[in-house]
Scaffold this motif. Sequence first.
Motif, short mmCIF file in Angstrom:
data_model
loop_
_atom_site.label_atom_id
_atom_site.label_comp_id
_atom_site.label_asym_id
_atom_site.label_seq_id
_atom_site.Cartn_x
_atom_site.Cartn_y
_atom_site.Cartn_z
N GLN A 239 0.82 -1.21 0.00
CA GLN A 239 0.00 0.00 0.00
C GLN A 239 0.85 1.26 0.00
O GLN A 239 0.45 2.29 -0.56
CB GLN A 239 -0.97 0.01 1.20
N ASN A 240 2.06 1.17 0.59
CA ASN A 240 2.94 2.35 0.56
C ASN A 240 3.30 2.72 -0.88
O ASN A 240 3.35 3.88 -1.25
CB ASN A 240 4.19 2.11 1.42
N HIS A 241 3.52 1.71 -1.73
CA HIS A 241 3.81 1.99 -3.14
C HIS A 241 2.58 2.55 -3.84
O HIS A 241 2.68 3.44 -4.68
CB HIS A 241 4.26 0.71 -3.85
N ALA A 242 1.42 2.00 -3.48
CA ALA A 242 0.17 2.47 -4.08
C ALA A 242 -0.06 3.94 -3.73
O ALA A 242 -0.48 4.74 -4.58
CB ALA A 242 -1.00 1.62 -3.60
N GLU A 243 0.25 4.28 -2.48
CA GLU A 243 0.08 5.68 -2.05
C GLU A 243 0.96 6.61 -2.87
O GLU A 243 0.55 7.66 -3.33
CB GLU A 243 0.43 5.83 -0.56
N ARG A 244 2.21 6.17 -3.08
CA ARG A 244 3.14 6.97 -3.87
C ARG A 244 2.63 7.11 -5.30
O ARG A 244 2.68 8.18 -5.90
CB ARG A 244 4.52 6.30 -3.86
N ALA A 245 2.09 6.01 -5.84
CA ALA A 245 1.65 6.02 -7.24
C ALA A 245 0.48 6.96 -7.47
O ALA A 245 0.38 7.58 -8.52
CB ALA A 245 1.29 4.60 -7.68
N VAL A 246 -0.42 7.06 -6.50
CA VAL A 246 -1.58 7.94 -6.71
C VAL A 246 -1.42 9.28 -5.98
O VAL A 246 -2.30 10.13 -6.04
CB VAL A 246 -2.92 7.27 -6.28
N GLY A 247 -0.29 9.45 -5.31
CA GLY A 247 0.03 10.74 -4.72
C GLY A 247 -0.89 11.18 -3.59
O GLY A 247 -1.20 12.36 -3.47
N ARG A 248 -1.35 10.24 -2.79
CA ARG A 248 -2.13 10.64 -1.62
C ARG A 248 -2.03 9.57 -0.54
O ARG A 248 -1.72 8.42 -0.80
CB ARG A 248 -3.61 10.87 -1.98
N SER A 249 -2.30 9.99 0.68
CA SER A 249 -2.26 9.05 1.79
C SER A 249 -3.56 8.23 1.79
O SER A 249 -4.63 8.77 1.55
CB SER A 249 -2.11 9.85 3.10
N LEU A 250 -3.43 6.93 2.04
CA LEU A 250 -4.61 6.07 2.00
C LEU A 250 -4.94 5.48 3.36
O LEU A 250 -6.07 5.50 3.80
CB LEU A 250 -4.41 4.95 0.97
N ALA A 251 -3.91 4.97 4.07
CA ALA A 251 -4.07 4.41 5.42
C ALA A 251 -5.32 3.54 5.52
O ALA A 251 -6.15 3.72 6.41
CB ALA A 251 -4.11 5.52 6.47
N MET A 252 -5.45 2.61 4.60
CA MET A 252 -6.65 1.76 4.53
C MET A 252 -6.35 0.39 5.10
O MET A 252 -5.57 -0.38 4.55
CB MET A 252 -7.08 1.63 3.07
N PRO A 253 -6.96 0.03 6.25
CA PRO A 253 -6.78 -1.33 6.77
C PRO A 253 -7.43 -2.32 5.80
O PRO A 253 -8.52 -2.05 5.29
CB PRO A 253 -7.53 -1.32 8.10
N VAL A 254 -6.75 -3.45 5.58
CA VAL A 254 -7.30 -4.46 4.66
C VAL A 254 -7.36 -5.80 5.38
O VAL A 254 -6.33 -6.32 5.81
CB VAL A 254 -6.43 -4.59 3.39
N PHE A 255 -8.56 -6.33 5.53
CA PHE A 255 -8.74 -7.62 6.20
C PHE A 255 -8.80 -8.75 5.19
O PHE A 255 -9.24 -8.57 4.07
CB PHE A 255 -10.04 -7.64 7.01
N HIS A 256 -8.35 -9.94 5.63
CA HIS A 256 -8.68 -11.15 4.90
C HIS A 256 -10.13 -11.51 5.25
O HIS A 256 -10.58 -11.24 6.37
CB HIS A 256 -7.79 -12.32 5.34
N LEU A 257 -10.81 -12.17 4.31
CA LEU A 257 -12.21 -12.56 4.55
C LEU A 257 -12.44 -13.22 5.92
O LEU A 257 -13.30 -12.77 6.69
CB LEU A 257 -12.68 -13.48 3.41
N PRO A 258 -11.69 -14.29 6.28
CA PRO A 258 -11.99 -14.92 7.58
C PRO A 258 -11.66 -14.04 8.78
O PRO A 258 -12.16 -14.30 9.88
CB PRO A 258 -11.14 -16.20 7.56
N GLN A 259 -10.85 -13.00 8.56
CA GLN A 259 -10.57 -12.09 9.68
C GLN A 259 -11.82 -11.27 10.02
O GLN A 259 -12.13 -11.08 11.20
CB GLN A 259 -9.40 -11.16 9.36
N VAL A 260 -12.54 -10.77 9.02
CA VAL A 260 -13.76 -10.00 9.36
C VAL A 260 -14.79 -10.92 9.98
O VAL A 260 -15.51 -10.54 10.91
CB VAL A 260 -14.43 -9.28 8.16
N VAL A 261 -14.86 -12.15 9.46
CA VAL A 261 -15.82 -13.11 10.04
C VAL A 261 -15.43 -13.39 11.49
O VAL A 261 -16.27 -13.33 12.41
CB VAL A 261 -15.87 -14.42 9.23
N GLY A 262 -14.15 -13.65 11.70
CA GLY A 262 -13.64 -13.97 13.03
C GLY A 262 -13.91 -12.84 14.03
O GLY A 262 -14.32 -13.08 15.17
N LEU A 263 -13.68 -11.60 13.59
CA LEU A 263 -13.91 -10.46 14.48
C LEU A 263 -15.37 -10.45 14.97
O LEU A 263 -15.63 -10.26 16.15
CB LEU A 263 -13.62 -9.15 13.75
#
Lengths: 294, 323
Positions: A239-263
């Motif tokens: 995501q740090n590379h993605a932020e650089r590529a689009v020129g903005r801060s994203l700070a987006m948490p990304v879960f795996h599918l079973p992690q959201v279910v587990g939570l």
Amino acid sequence: MKLAYYPGCVAQASGKELDLSTRWVCKALGIELVEFPNFSCCGSGFMDEANEVLNVAVNARNLAIAERAGLDVLTICSTCQGMLTLANLRYSDPSIRAKVEGALRPIGIEYRGTAKVKHLLRVLVEDIGLPAVRAHVRRPLAGLRVGAFYGCHLLRPSDETGGEPGEDPRSFEGLLEALGAEPVYYRGRVMCCGFPIQFVKPETASRIAGKEIAEAKDHGADAMATPCPLCHLSLDAYQNHAERAVGRSLAMPVFHLPQVVGLALGATPEELGLSRHLVPTDAALAKIGSSARA
Amino acid sequence: MASSTISVPLEVYRFDRARDREPRYQRYTFDLAPHTPVLTALLKVRAEVDPTLTLRFSCRSSICGSCAMQINSKSRLACETPVGPEVERHGRIVVEPMRNQTVVRDLVVDQTPFWKQYEGIEPHLKPNPAHPMPEGRPNSMTPEQVDRFHDTPRCIACAACFSACPAVEADPAFPGPMALAKLYRFVVDPRDGGRQDRLVRIQTEGLWLCLRCHLCTDSCPKNVRPSERIRDLKEMAIRAQGATERGSRHAVGFKNNIRSRGTLNELKLVRQTFGLAGMVGQIGQGLRVWRKKPEITKRPPPIEGVEELSKIYEALDDAGGGR
């Protein structure tokens, strides 16, 4: 419910948290995972590019293992799901099947073409069923806006994957609702994460990932969730590379599918391996923590 | 009559680049039979409400490829998309011009980039001395040779795939699904003498930028399946020239990587693709990831039965294998 567990390479290495959270969720929902230490890598689409018939043969060997055991295969990766499904399909082409059988027969492997392959998302939605999932929810993800990110190979080609409309699926969003979260609809949810060309032209791959994350964010997502660990690498680890590529801060948490279910089912962040993410998930966790207290 | 119609809310993209700064969406609602094509609905707008609505169309029977546009975000032909299922699933029909091409006015886009990419692959037969065209009679092919085209000759150049493609959107170096499907058609044509040159050239001219997301295959009204033909081109290019580019090195490296242990060695793959020198540029990111995911430097244990894989590779890869 008993399934042949096909974790895939990433979940056994850099994406270990996906394996951890899958095991936790399956245990909670009464899905028995049967392990086969002889499963090999699915080729991730790259082997298919280099040698189609070899790719079918390697996966026919995997499928034969489950067929022999009389079990359906459970995948936890959109790409594994796509590759195993594709192998089943290509295997029905007589010219390919003849070559593959010619390679498998001498080593004593027979594949009759009957193994079924199911991604965890489909097992939860179709086999366990959303009402049963809902009944297991201990900590509804109320107030959390989640953008699903499906991963191409789970959806397309949609006439071959036998799933849902490739440009407008609804299964993941339905699951998120059952967990108490608010699904965010944005165009990028069915798009590519850029991973396949991460090694070919990283700057283009990052631009693609950045665009999709930014779109989820602009539609109000607090977090994204994906059924594919390769998408997770693109969206989280890079995501740090993605932020650089689009020129903005994203700070987006990304879960795996079973992690959201587990939570939602009451697992702790440790049990789901959340500390292994590159982008911290704290802000998203705080959101459900506060709503759980309310 | 009335009972067999449904209410169809259309939201149509309106923009004139000569006059407008921003596009706007205009809403028109008609009662229509569910099987009515979206194109017919748009022509009704033009005939009965606003004659300035601008769009391309001609045959109205999915042959000319003129009326490709986005209908509820999917790139497709308006003439073969019935209104009923769209309204049922989305509650309305949002009609927008194709993506990845500049809008001229309303639903009409400037297709220059699409045709430029098409011309770039030299879409014409190059005489093949080994397969001369006999004077006075058509050049024949065997049924097997014709089968190798798959459905690529059915392409009507509607550009729905070009509009749907995220690689086209992200990188002008990618020729797009249609151009590559056409290239495939010439590469497998036994009458064409340019096969080797075409395969060598395309390796450096965007072939490996395909994301294999299959959005092109899903959007194609003629089932040309560009993503699958692009896969075929990749394998043929490797066989014709070897793995000379990062993309082909990665594909071949991945394939070979699995052979010895049956499971992916992530670190080794990075080295195979980038080379030792290229890995230096990856060190910063590698360390960042390693702090959270230390497994990336560990060699995965081999799977059980890895010798079976060796035998499969011997049979299908070492011997040249493939189709």
